[in-house]
Design an enzyme around this catalytic site. Sequence first.
Site, PDB file in Angstrom:
ATOM      1  N   HIS A 124      -8.020  -4.904  -1.697  1.00 28.16           N
ATOM      2  CA  HIS A 124      -6.746  -4.367  -0.843  1.00 28.16           C
ATOM      3  C   HIS A 124      -6.138  -5.495   0.159  1.00 28.16           C
ATOM      4  CE1 HIS A 124      -4.070  -0.963  -0.277  1.00 28.16           C
ATOM      5  NE2 HIS A 124      -4.213  -1.088   1.015  1.00 28.16           N
ATOM      6  N   SER A 134       0.871  -1.355  -0.085  1.00 27.64           N
ATOM      7  CA  SER A 134       0.049   0.024  -0.055  1.00 27.64           C
ATOM      8  C   SER A 134       0.891   1.183  -0.145  1.00 27.64           C
ATOM      9  CB  SER A 134      -1.081   0.123   1.391  1.00 27.64           C
ATOM     10  OG  SER A 134      -1.951   1.042   1.105  1.00 27.64           O
ATOM     11  N   ASP A 192      -9.503  -3.765  -5.690  1.00 30.56           N
ATOM     12  CA  ASP A 192      -9.043  -3.019  -4.683  1.00 30.56           C
ATOM     13  C   ASP A 192      -9.536  -1.470  -4.578  1.00 30.56           C
ATOM     14  OD1 ASP A 192      -7.312  -1.459  -2.780  1.00 30.56           O
ATOM     15  OD2 ASP A 192      -5.702  -2.421  -3.495  1.00 30.56           O
TER      16      ASP A 192
END
Length: 711
Positions: free
Chosen positions: A683, A563, A648
């Site tokens: 995600h 991330s 995501d």
Amino acid sequence: MKKIILLSIACFTFAASINAQDTSKNTMKINLPKAEKIYKELKAHGDVRIDNYYWLNNPEDKKVIDYLNEENAYYDKMTAHTEKFKAALFEEMKSRIKEDDASVPYKLNGYYYITRYETGKDYPIYTRKKGSLEAEEEILFDVNEMAKDYSYYNLSGLNVSEDNNLISFGVDTLSRRKYDIYIKNLKTGEIYPERIPLTTGGATWGSDNKTLFYTRKDEKTLRADRIYRHTLGTDPITDELVYTEEDETFGTYVYKTKSRKYLVIGSYSTLTSEYRVLEANNPTAEFKVFQTRERGLEYSISHFGNDWYVLTNKDKALNFKLMKTSEGETSKENWVDMIAHRDDVLLEDIDIFKDFLVVSERSNGLSQIRIKKWDNKEDYYLPFDNETYTAFTTQNPEFDTKTLRYGYNSLNTPASVVDFNMETQAKTVLKETEVLGGKFDKDNYETERLWATAADGTKIPMSVIYKKGIQKNGKNPLLIYGYGSYGATIDPYFSTVRLSLLDRGFIFAIAHVRGGEYMGRQWYEDGKLLKKKNTFTDFIDASKYLIEQGYTSSEHLYASGGSAGGLLMGAIANMAPQLYNGIIASVPFVDVVTTMLDDSIPLTTGEYDEWGNPNDVVYYNYIKSYSPYDNVESKNYPNMLVTTGLHDSQVQYWEPAKWVAKLRELKTDTNILLMQTNMDAGHGGASGRFEALKEVAMDYAFLLDLEGIKE
């Protein structure tokens, strides 16, 4: 996380076929994935960026899906020789986990709540027992049954009404963090027909046991922007809008205080917070502002007795302080200091009990738990005896108790749950995570806290673990992990899966770089906005230190982050590719300029105080100077594995896809470049506890194969 702009003209195709070198050092003719180049100009502040892979941002385009599948097929071919090893790693990691496990019960409103797992099953079973642990078990949810028809399933936000008869819960089956809320009758087992879509998943009950408050998201940006009031048995389409967060840089949420007296609506941005409160026994009344938002004023509130306790940075309290005010006078001029600001101690959180106040602090990077009696007769800290641990308070829902429950683990010590008697200072370890297999002994591993020196003289801490007996001769494979954003602190933590690296000779290090809050709030301030590059240079300097001290060498050094930590990976790949033999970038945020210029993308507007708003030319130029996608060059890059999820909602799949396409076009080496897209997940990756292990096995097989370790 984020994404931008305009104007396309001509197009041409880029395709390549080379003798690709696989990670087992054999060669075979494998065609690289073809990335079509479609010329596009992106204009801002008189600057023109050429983005030939902008077209990848359309998941409805068959060409996009074909490209992602092509990359996945390439990954499969290039790693085919490791399939058995990946399967063996998966079984090895799975074998350390106690499959028929259960959480430590906690008591809330007359019931003991327990989460348990059964052998061979991926998902939890949520249960409770009334009054006693010997009482009959009541199954609230068997998520294995609920998830059986879905490739992804997440049950979230469980909230029980005060009369213990109803429970609200959120369900996401796509991994886009768009939850549908449902209500279950715990007496009859019936799930009511009303479905509340596009929410955060969480909800909270009024004291009347029929009014439910929840947060809705914007359909496009997924910003949590509206609070609604639902009445049991009514059509959700008629639900009353209670509050709208108009500021696009803020989000909102709703909860009930531990005292159960108040419902609270919170509004938050990176730098500012605001709350509204309402007595829970009058849920149809109007919420009242606690303290009007002021840019830069952060505060959180806890209720006890007739007072509010306010954790805040008021009066330039950078590391926060604790203040107090009465229920009837909540504006900031009424707040009175309880625990003063300290330059060297970050005040992170509080837990309130009838006779005690528990304060979670951080000093010199180490988490501390401080216990104070309200009558000031006692004030002490829980003792912890090393520098690579994590300690934190856990479920403490009851006021009238002398028992504090906290969690503890360290790099070489499995997680434990402890009940601590604040009166007698006696502690009871209720559970320590079992590491099955009979091979693990924490005394076989060495842990250290090291300090590298950054270019500006700042000391950068690292938490390190390795198997005893390792020689510091530069030949050890070492994986260094980093994050460094949002003030999020990555504390040293125990991992059973990590043993699969350590037991094969790897060293593991966490670099506590600026951008987190490991060393206090200033540590965060010095790693954001126009100081963001400190995060990247800290990580590079930490890596250099590990090489200089003989822990590893550039031939054996690997880096990993996900991330915003994936942004870190992209930055170091551009800034210091020669330091690393391999990089794993998970759901990486790498197209920073484009994302932050597109306010239609989830999270963008709320992130301006973290990265800066590139609509301002100063921030545009600074972000552009480090954005990984914009700084890919014609040069050598390390071996790289990039992973993402098609659904995501935080870092859109097209960021890593564009990045990989551009790297393929420009890089001058024959090192491995792989991208794997989970076509079913978002995600957080896979949803089942064992399915997630397969993703770890994929990462570890990549690293071990580069080291020539085959088993």
